[in-house]
Write an enzyme that holds these catalytic residues in place. Structure first.
Site, PDB file in Angstrom:
ATOM      1  N   ALA A  17     -53.187 -20.109 -85.870  1.00 56.91           N
ATOM      2  CA  ALA A  17     -53.267 -21.646 -85.987  1.00 56.91           C
ATOM      3  C   ALA A  17     -54.207 -21.809 -87.249  1.00 56.91           C
ATOM      4  O   ALA A  17     -53.971 -22.899 -87.958  1.00 56.91           O
ATOM      5  CB  ALA A  17     -53.713 -22.246 -85.020  1.00 56.91           C
ATOM      6  N   ALA A  18     -55.209 -20.913 -87.579  1.00 61.73           N
ATOM      7  CA  ALA A  18     -56.165 -21.441 -88.514  1.00 61.73           C
ATOM      8  C   ALA A  18     -55.389 -21.421 -89.933  1.00 61.73           C
ATOM      9  O   ALA A  18     -54.739 -20.624 -90.226  1.00 61.73           O
ATOM     10  CB  ALA A  18     -57.476 -20.734 -88.623  1.00 61.73           C
ATOM     11  N   PRO A  19     -56.037 -22.335 -90.852  1.00 66.69           N
ATOM     12  CA  PRO A  19     -56.788 -23.478 -90.982  1.00 66.69           C
ATOM     13  C   PRO A  19     -56.266 -24.600 -89.892  1.00 66.69           C
ATOM     14  O   PRO A  19     -57.128 -25.692 -89.791  1.00 66.69           O
ATOM     15  CB  PRO A  19     -57.189 -23.717 -92.228  1.00 66.69           C
ATOM     16  CG  PRO A  19     -55.793 -23.523 -93.012  1.00 66.69           C
ATOM     17  CD  PRO A  19     -55.259 -22.085 -92.223  1.00 66.69           C
TER      18      PRO A  19
ATOM     19  N   LYS B 200     -50.328 -26.271 -89.563  1.00 72.55           N
ATOM     20  CA  LYS B 200     -49.145 -26.709 -88.842  1.00 72.55           C
ATOM     21  C   LYS B 200     -49.731 -27.275 -87.399  1.00 72.55           C
ATOM     22  O   LYS B 200     -48.628 -27.720 -86.827  1.00 72.55           O
ATOM     23  CB  LYS B 200     -48.181 -25.350 -88.876  1.00 72.55           C
ATOM     24  CG  LYS B 200     -47.872 -25.009 -90.162  1.00 72.55           C
ATOM     25  CD  LYS B 200     -46.793 -23.668 -90.107  1.00 72.55           C
ATOM     26  CE  LYS B 200     -46.652 -23.448 -91.310  1.00 72.55           C
ATOM     27  NZ  LYS B 200     -47.900 -22.931 -92.035  1.00 72.55           N
TER      28      LYS B 200
ATOM     29  N   ASP C 120     -47.056 -18.477 -87.009  1.00 72.19           N
ATOM     30  CA  ASP C 120     -47.021 -18.464 -88.506  1.00 72.19           C
ATOM     31  C   ASP C 120     -47.806 -17.324 -88.836  1.00 72.19           C
ATOM     32  O   ASP C 120     -49.082 -17.213 -89.015  1.00 72.19           O
ATOM     33  CB  ASP C 120     -47.856 -19.576 -88.973  1.00 72.19           C
ATOM     34  CG  ASP C 120     -47.850 -20.133 -90.358  1.00 72.19           C
ATOM     35  OD1 ASP C 120     -47.006 -19.423 -91.043  1.00 72.19           O
ATOM     36  OD2 ASP C 120     -48.435 -20.878 -90.916  1.00 72.19           O
TER      37      ASP C 120
ATOM     38  N   CYS D 172     -45.238 -16.780 -95.237  1.00 68.26           N
ATOM     39  CA  CYS D 172     -45.261 -17.440 -96.448  1.00 68.26           C
ATOM     40  C   CYS D 172     -44.783 -16.219 -97.559  1.00 68.26           C
ATOM     41  O   CYS D 172     -45.436 -16.033 -98.552  1.00 68.26           O
ATOM     42  CB  CYS D 172     -46.315 -18.214 -96.908  1.00 68.26           C
ATOM     43  SG  CYS D 172     -48.146 -17.218 -96.800  1.00 68.26           S
TER      44      CYS D 172
HETATM   45  N1  SAM Z   1     -50.728 -21.877 -89.450  1.00 70.88           N
HETATM   46  C1  SAM Z   1     -51.653 -21.682 -90.194  1.00 70.88           C
HETATM   47  C2  SAM Z   1     -51.600 -23.428 -91.019  1.00 70.88           C
HETATM   48  O1  SAM Z   1     -50.456 -23.642 -91.174  1.00 70.88           O
HETATM   49  O2  SAM Z   1     -52.600 -23.826 -91.407  1.00 70.88           O
HETATM   50  C3  SAM Z   1     -51.667 -20.613 -91.216  1.00 70.88           C
HETATM   51  C4  SAM Z   1     -51.808 -19.448 -90.509  1.00 70.88           C
HETATM   52  S1  SAM Z   1     -52.031 -17.884 -91.380  1.00 70.88           S
HETATM   53  C5  SAM Z   1     -50.451 -17.685 -92.296  1.00 70.88           C
HETATM   54  C6  SAM Z   1     -51.915 -16.723 -90.526  1.00 70.88           C
HETATM   55  C7  SAM Z   1     -53.137 -16.586 -89.234  1.00 70.88           C
HETATM   56  O3  SAM Z   1     -53.018 -15.579 -88.525  1.00 70.88           O
HETATM   57  C8  SAM Z   1     -54.430 -16.406 -90.034  1.00 70.88           C
HETATM   58  O4  SAM Z   1     -55.495 -17.387 -89.585  1.00 70.88           O
HETATM   59  C9  SAM Z   1     -55.052 -15.112 -89.643  1.00 70.88           C
HETATM   60  O5  SAM Z   1     -56.329 -15.097 -89.172  1.00 70.88           O
HETATM   61  C10 SAM Z   1     -54.337 -15.020 -88.208  1.00 70.88           C
HETATM   62  N2  SAM Z   1     -54.124 -13.587 -87.731  1.00 70.88           N
HETATM   63  C11 SAM Z   1     -54.483 -12.358 -88.444  1.00 70.88           C
HETATM   64  N3  SAM Z   1     -54.467 -11.408 -87.814  1.00 70.88           N
HETATM   65  C12 SAM Z   1     -53.692 -11.763 -86.638  1.00 70.88           C
HETATM   66  C13 SAM Z   1     -53.038 -10.916 -85.541  1.00 70.88           C
HETATM   67  N4  SAM Z   1     -53.263  -9.721 -85.426  1.00 70.88           N
HETATM   68  N5  SAM Z   1     -52.603 -11.692 -84.683  1.00 70.88           N
HETATM   69  C14 SAM Z   1     -52.755 -13.043 -84.689  1.00 70.88           C
HETATM   70  N6  SAM Z   1     -53.129 -13.777 -85.727  1.00 70.88           N
HETATM   71  C15 SAM Z   1     -53.577 -13.086 -86.570  1.00 70.88           C
END
Ligand code: SAM
Length: 473
Positions: free
Chosen positions: A124-126, A129, A191, A244
């Site tokens: 979810a971060a930041p 969505k 995401d 993305c």
């Molecule tokens: N959904 C966010 C938004 O719309 O602002 C952007 C998400 S970004 C594309 C992907 C996220 O997945 C990052 O925050 C990252 O820290 C997290 N991430 C990294 N490794 C991960 C893992 N093994 N499992 C789940 N999430 C992970």
């Protein structure tokens, strides 16, 4: 722009004669788009943002063009310094790349958003969505925003609190640790972390991080995330998977197991030709030479009505002293009366207190689900943070100042733009104001708390939220 050879080869194979247009589009300035918060900005006051926020739409003659697939979003013709716009800090809008808003369009086609749903935003971060979903879902929906990387939970929480919806809950887990919530969610959004090819134009640093090896690593991680997420989806539930990137290894190949799984079926989404979205073998791709936005891939799946896993959730006690909550207990009646007056509709909420004294408000419509989350999750921030008692005094939290649930009866102090920026820099405000707690507002939207002490105002903006850049003269 120096593109990696292997990337160019892959995109040439994908796009054929369109490749030249694609590469040319990478040299254009990325479009800037914002999505306003309908819970804070009504359609009519939206016009005021354009007129009276010189920083937001400085060079705009009026509103920018609308994003075709999102009725709350529009493009700006320049990129202002958002940090210097108090409305940005009030959660009036979110700066979000336009292609990614297609997720809301896709969800609205496959799920019934007129009724409350249990929704998980797994990566979810930041929070882009999460806020997108929060504005689209029924207000009684339970929206759980999870982020595995601890340092990124901070920005997720900040953006969720700014958006102000009391039905959003935060947690910090590896997807593989969420297995206790088997068949719990009606909607899961993944995401996924990816190689970020779609961001090359917006963030050229992403080009240096790109390599074929990293694509393979991302794909392996995506498969692990998917494998952990699928059991959490309820029968007939919806899974949205997006990235993305353009890379078929991360989009098509990462989804191979899902497309081969007889319990899931891909959902086709209606997308007008004029939006420029390209259907792929599985899912849909946005390319910047065809869509007014960055590179983005999304796909939608529905879980068939396979028999639901045994419901372990109903066994949690709902009555009794602790009411089955693990990390908090119900607030004492006397304190409840003090806390309740800060909310517009206190009867919609139950008030709980954590061992550290933090008071939380849980929506009545979600109480059973929150009890389940409280029992089955470890690292979590559930409900609306209301504040804490110091002796008999209740100190309201910053989240409460930004919440859409805040009472309209709370005394306010409307600030000019300059004063609002001073407040947001955590400077002292030299203004005449009554004693007690005051919600400081800019264009009638809450920014935070000050306390009037007669001869001065104390600024209660959390230190970590303050604007660090110099203000213009
Ligand atoms: N959904 C966010 C938004 O719309 O602002 C952007 C998400 S970004 C594309 C992907 C996220 O997945 C990052 O925050 C990252 O820290 C997290 N991430 C990294 N490794 C991960 C893992 N093994 N499992 C789940 N999430 C992970």
């Amino acid at each position: 722009m120096h593109l990696p050879v292997a990337f160019t080869a892959e995109l040439q194979a994908q796009l054929g004669s369109q490749y030249t247009d694609f590469e040319a589009a990478l040299s254009y300035l990325p479009p800037v788009s914002i999505r306003y918060n309908p819970a804070k900005v009504s359609a009519s006051s939206r016009l005021q943002i354009g007129k009276s926020s010189p920083l937001l739409l400085a060079k705009e003659k009026g509103l920018g063009d609308e994003v075709l697939w999102h009725d709350h979003a529009f493009y700006l013709s320049t990129r202002p310094v958002f940090t210097l716009d108090p409305l940005f800090h009030a959660g009036a809008y979110y700066v979000q790349e336009a292609s990614s808003m297609l997720v809301a369009h896709a969800l609205a086609q496959v799920a019934d958003l007129s009724k409350p749903l249990r929704v998980l935003d797994l990566c979810a971060a930041p929070g882009g969505k999460t806020t997108l979903l929060a504005s689209r879902l029924h207000p009684d929906s339970l929206l759980v925003a999870n982020e595995v990387i601890k340092s990124r939970v901070v920005i997720l929480k900040e953006n969720v609190q700014k958006w102000g919806h009391p039905n959003v809950h935060i947690c910090h887990h590896d997807p593989e640790d969420l297995g206790r919530l088997e068949a719990f969610f009606d909607v899961i959004l993944i995401d996924a972390p990816c190689s970020g090819e779609g961001l090359f134009r917006k963030d050229p640093a992403a080009i240096n991080e790109w390599s074929p090896d990293n694509v393979q690593l991302c794909s392996a991680r995506q498969k692990r995330i998917l494998e952990a997420a699928l059991p959490l989806l309820a029968p007939k539930g919806t899974l949205l998977y997006c990235t993305c990137t353009y890379n078929d290894t991360e989009n098509q190949r990462s989804l191979d197991a899902l497309t081969a799984d007889a319990d899931f079926e891909e959902q086709k989404i209606k997308l007008p030709e004029s939006w420029g979205v390209t259907p792929k073998a599985v899912g849909y791709q946005c390319y910047p030479h065809r869509v007014r936005g960055e590179g983005f891939f999304f796909s939608v799946f529905r879980k068939k009505n396979v028999p639901r896993a045994a419901q372990r959730y109903d066994s949690l006690p709902k009555k009794g002293k602790e009411e089955g909550f693990k990390s908090c207990k119900r607030l004492h009646a006397k304190q409840t009366a003090e806390v309740a007056r800060w909310l517009e509709k206190p009867d919609d909420f139950h008030f709980f207190i954590k061992p550290n004294g933090e008071v939380l408000a849980f929506l009545d419509s979600q109480l059973d689900d929150i009890r389940i989350l409280d029992n089955l999750l470890f690292a979590k921030g559930l409900g609306l943070e209301m504040g804490e008692f110091k002796g008999n005094d209740f100190i309201p939290s910053h989240a409460l100042a930004l919440s859409t649930a805040l009472s309209s009866q709370i005394p306010t102090l409307e600030l000019t733009e300059g004063e609002a920026l001073q407040f947001l820099k955590k400077e002292n405000l030299l203004l005449d104001a009554p004693k007690g707690w005051l919600l400081v507002t800019y264009q009638e939207l809450g920014l935070g708390w000050v306390k009037g002490l007669g001869n001065r105002l104390n600024n209660y903006l959390p230190k970590d939220w303050r604007i660090r850049m110099e203000l213009p003269e």
